[in-house]
Structures are given as C-alpha cells and as structure tokens.
Design a protein around this motif. Structure first.
Motif, PDB file in Angstrom:
ATOM      1  N   ALA A  39      -5.673   1.877   4.545  1.00  0.00           N
ATOM      2  CA  ALA A  39      -6.455   1.270   3.804  1.00  0.00           C
ATOM      3  C   ALA A  39      -7.827   0.566   4.642  1.00  0.00           C
ATOM      4  N   GLU A  40      -7.231   0.039   5.678  1.00  0.00           N
ATOM      5  CA  GLU A  40      -8.201  -0.399   6.844  1.00  0.00           C
ATOM      6  C   GLU A  40      -9.442   0.455   6.741  1.00  0.00           C
ATOM      7  N   LEU A  86      -7.476  -6.915   2.605  1.00  0.00           N
ATOM      8  CA  LEU A  86      -7.026  -5.745   2.182  1.00  0.00           C
ATOM      9  C   LEU A  86      -6.006  -5.883   0.676  1.00  0.00           C
ATOM     10  N   TYR A 126       0.801  -1.166  -0.046  1.00  0.00           N
ATOM     11  CA  TYR A 126      -0.106   0.112  -0.003  1.00  0.00           C
ATOM     12  C   TYR A 126       1.026   1.312  -0.042  1.00  0.00           C
ATOM     13  N   GLY A 186      -9.395   7.826   6.623  1.00  0.00           N
ATOM     14  CA  GLY A 186      -8.140   6.915   6.752  1.00  0.00           C
ATOM     15  C   GLY A 186      -6.876   7.603   7.204  1.00  0.00           C
ATOM     16  N   TYR A 231      -4.980   6.613  -4.295  1.00  0.00           N
ATOM     17  CA  TYR A 231      -4.311   7.779  -4.013  1.00  0.00           C
ATOM     18  C   TYR A 231      -4.847   8.947  -4.456  1.00  0.00           C
ATOM     19  N   SER A 240      -7.773  -4.040  -2.779  1.00  0.00           N
ATOM     20  CA  SER A 240      -6.811  -3.064  -2.901  1.00  0.00           C
ATOM     21  C   SER A 240      -7.208  -1.781  -4.092  1.00  0.00           C
ATOM     22  N   TYR A 298     -11.572   8.639   2.835  1.00  0.00           N
ATOM     23  CA  TYR A 298      -9.941   8.927   2.654  1.00  0.00           C
ATOM     24  C   TYR A 298      -9.610   9.944   3.839  1.00  0.00           C
ATOM     25  N   THR A 331      -1.218   0.495   5.989  1.00  0.00           N
ATOM     26  CA  THR A 331      -2.234  -0.486   6.112  1.00  0.00           C
ATOM     27  C   THR A 331      -3.417  -0.204   7.020  1.00  0.00           C
ATOM     28  N   LEU A 359       0.196   3.911  -2.870  1.00  0.00           N
ATOM     29  CA  LEU A 359      -0.313   5.259  -2.345  1.00  0.00           C
ATOM     30  C   LEU A 359       0.890   6.309  -2.734  1.00  0.00           C
ATOM     31  N   VAL A 407      -8.841   1.328  -3.044  1.00  0.00           N
ATOM     32  CA  VAL A 407      -8.248   2.337  -2.383  1.00  0.00           C
ATOM     33  C   VAL A 407      -7.233   3.182  -3.320  1.00  0.00           C
TER      34      VAL A 407
END
Length: 443
Positions: A117-118, A429, A31, A302, A438, A433, A299, A114, A35, A436
């Motif tokens: 993303a979770e 995850l 990730y 996040g 950027y 992916s 986001y 991580t 990202l 998620v």
C-alpha cells in the motif's frame, strides 16, 4: 543530557509500546483483508511480476527520469536489510524465546500488505521535479489528505532519522566491525567511509541505485552461504528448532528453550517489534525510493515491495534464527552480535568471527547509503529542492563522527524518531485506503 535521555525514554515507551505495535500490525491486517490476502493467495502473481521477471528480459539501464523497478527495490532492501537482520533476530530470541520467530513471520506477512500500500500511494502521488521523480509519505499526505503540516512533520522526522539511525549508528557498526574483525582503527575506517559515502551520494539516486543493484545480491548471497553452511551441518536439529518456534509461540507457560523462561506475551512483543525493525513496514521509508522507479503501474511497483519484505524477514531473518537455534548454546549466555557470531563460529570456527564482521560491514554500508536518499528527499520536500548539496556534505561528514563517537544516546533517540515517523504514515495509509484497490493489480 540526562534530562533528554529521560524524556526520550518516556516517548520511546509510547511510540514503540504495545498500542503502536498493535497499530502497525492492524494496518497490515486491514490491507490484507482489503486485498483479499493476495500476498499469500496470489503468491505466484507477485513472484512472477518480481523475481521471475528478472529471467525473462533485461531492464533498460538508460532511465530518463527514474531508476528501474529492480533498482528501486534493491535500494529499499539495502536500507532495510541491516544489523536488524543479525542483532534484531538474536535479541528477539534472547528476550522472547524461540516463539518470537513465529511472530516475526506474522509481522512480515501483514507487513507485505502494508509496504504494498505504501508503494502504491508513493507512485500515485509522486511529482516530477528537476528531471527526477520524487515521492513518499510527505507527498501522499499533502496531496492525498490535504494535510500539509502533517507532511512537514514526517519530512522533518525522516531528515533527522537519516542522520541518526540511517547514518551515525550504521557508520559506528561498520567501524566496530572493521576494528573487531580486522584491527582497523575507527578514525581510519571513518575517514575512508565518509569519502566513499560522499562519492556515492553525490552521484544522486542513479549512482546509489547502480551500487545497491550489485551490492544487495552480493551481500545477500554471501550471508545466505554462511548461514546455510551452519544450518546444513546441524540439519538434524532443524525439526527441533521448528518445533520450539511453534510451541513457544503459543505456550503461555513456556519455560523450555531460550536462556530463561518466556511467556507468550514476550514472544509476541519482541517478535513483532524486531520484525518491524527489520523490514521497516509502516515507517514510510520504502515508498520514498520506490516512487523514483520508472514505471507507469503503481501496483506492479507495490509487488516489488512485497518481494522486498519477503526476502528481508521471511528468508534472511528466518535463516539467521535457525542458525542460532540449531547451534549448541550450552553455557553460552550471549546476546546480539555475540550470539550470532557464536552460532556461526560453531561450524566456521575462527572464520565465523570474520564472516560476521564482513556481513555487518556490507549490511550497514547498504543501509547508510540508502538512507541518505530518504533524508535528501525529505529535506528536498521541505525546502523545494534547495540545500541538497549542503545535506550531502553534512551526511558524509556525520558518517565520520558516527564512526569515532560513542553513540548510545544516538541509538536511543534514532529509535524514537523512527517510531514517530510511523504515526503520520500509518494514519495516511488508513485514510487513503480507497486509493489502493485489489482489482487494479495486474500481472
């Protein structure tokens, strides 16, 4: 019982073995690359969205469906900031040398990606039920992957872990600290603690969030004050401490520093494992509470997770490590809480023992309260929102049991359950992916 211990020990060596740690770290690396290393190169962005936003406006306290983003982060931070920040750091240094601290930083660096993303997935796939938001790995595993049975596995493991690692072991830590620091019998502290926990958790997530929003700054500030005083008195030893951290992290023949000689492999193993144990990146607990936040931007939420890991490991664990590494440990063959207490007492004197007891009480209590919500939401997923009152009664009652019992096997079993929780979460995850991205991160 001995058979159960042996079975658990075998499973534990797998779920917390090198391959599992590599998987946890690998997801964070994945990730981070995906990202574009935003936790480093976009530091100003997420710092502006999180910490600096607190000084620009006050968030509404009258949340209709959820809690504020700050309250969600505070609850998640209360759940992860615990005895791992005290015991875990001391154990990492004892078992892996000073170089383990560097690998704790590495675990935190990739763990930020991580947790980001979770939390994004937690908010994206959450549901609205009974006037509240509900989310977490069980929801994004079912709705995102279409794998109901794996979601059920995670929820069952999380429910069980909440009663063990989240409850009994934390209650035991509080009772031990009250007994050692203030001479209060475990039965008395257990009775009071179970009533207090019951009062808080029966108020639901809003009462839990209001508590953690005040508790986290208070306990963090107190802890920072104590360790900074110790480090300040030993400030001339800081260059040597940082030198040892960097040297021993890569020195294969590392025989200097620590209590014995440790190689680079041990520094990596204990640094990463204690780092994960401290910030819980990859376990799947953080998105359960972040999904309850009143926000329409996954986001942005996040980024609060990134801030959470930064405070937990980069700030608190680092300062505890420097506190230990700068004190004179000549002849002090200590580990865990004893080593941390020794470091604080080297400057604070007898008050160091009281300070450590108070820190453990606050940290463990925060974890205990926050984990009740993790278990409650997992059970709610399994039962469609039923038996929540029963769970709260059981949770408060188990708190007392944890305070008065010897819990060596509970610690071992809970550690295994935590590791097992991470497997379905990390799989989700990786497989989700694509959700998620950027470019969707906004200021």
């Amino acid at each position: 019982m001995e058979l159960l211990r042996n079975i658990n020990a075998q499973v534990n060596t797998i779920v917390w073995g090198p391959y599992m740690l590599l998987l946890m770290l690998g997801v964070g690396v994945f990730y981070t690359v995906k990202l574009k290393g935003f936790q480093v190169f976009r530091f100003r962005t997420w710092w502006n969205v999180t910490f600096l936003s607190l000084f620009r406006h006050s968030e509404s306290k009258n949340k209709v469906s959820g809690i504020s983003p700050l309250q969600a982060m505070s609850t998640a931070l209360a759940g992860s900031v615990g005895t791992g920040n005290i015991v875990g750091v001391a154990n990492a240094i004892t078992l892996g040398g000073a170089g383990a601290v560097f690998w704790m930083w590495i675990a935190a660096l990739f763990g930020m990606a991580t947790v980001f993303a979770e939390n994004v997935l937690g908010v994206k796939y959450r549901i609205h039920r009974n006037g509240h938001y509900a989310g977490g790995p069980m929801y994004y595993i079912e709705k995102g992957l279409g794998c109901k049975w794996l979601a059920v596995v995670f929820a069952v493991l999380c429910t069980l872990a909440s009663l063990g690692m989240g409850n009994m072991t934390q209650g035991n830590s509080v009772a031990g600290a009250l007994d050692n620091g203030f001479g209060i019998p475990a039965a008395v502290s257990g009775a009071v603690l179970s009533v207090l926990v019951g009062f808080i958790i029966f108020g639901g997530i809003h009462r839990i969030a209001r508590l953690t929003e005040k508790l986290v700054p208070a306990m963090t500030g107190l802890f920072l004050l104590g360790v900074l005083v110790v480090i300040g008195c030993h400030i001339t030893r800081l260059p040597d401490a940082f030198g040892r951290i960097l040297t021993e992290a890569f020195d294969i023949k590392c025989m200097a520093g620590g209590f014995m000689g440790y190689g680079m492999s041990r520094a990596i193993k204990y640094g990463i494992s204690r780092g994960v144990f401290s910030n819980e990146a990859g376990l799947g607990t953080s998105p359960i509470v972040h999904a309850a936040a009143e926000t329409d931007d996954p986001y942005r939420q996040g980024m609060w997770g990134v801030f959470q890991v930064f405070i937990d490991t980069i700030v608190l664990c680092t300062l505890m490590a420097l506190c230990i590494l700068t004190c004179d440990r000549q002849g002090a063959d200590l580990d865990g809480i004893a080593l941390s207490t020794y470091a604080l007492s080297s400057v604070l004197g007898p008050f160091g023992h009281v300070f450590m007891s108070l820190s453990i009480i606050l940290f463990a209590f925060g974890t205990l309260v926050s984990w009740s919500y993790y278990g409650e939401q997992s059970l709610s997923y399994l039962t469609g929102g039923k038996y929540i009152v029963l769970y709260r009664v059981i949770y408060a009652s188990v708190t007392y049991i944890g305070c008065v019992m010897e819990l060596s096997f509970v610690w071992e079993l809970s550690d295994t359950l935590n590791g097992l929780m991470a497997i379905p979460n990390l799989a989700a995850l990786l497989l989700l992916s694509s959700k998620v991205r950027y470019h969707e991160i906004r200021r």
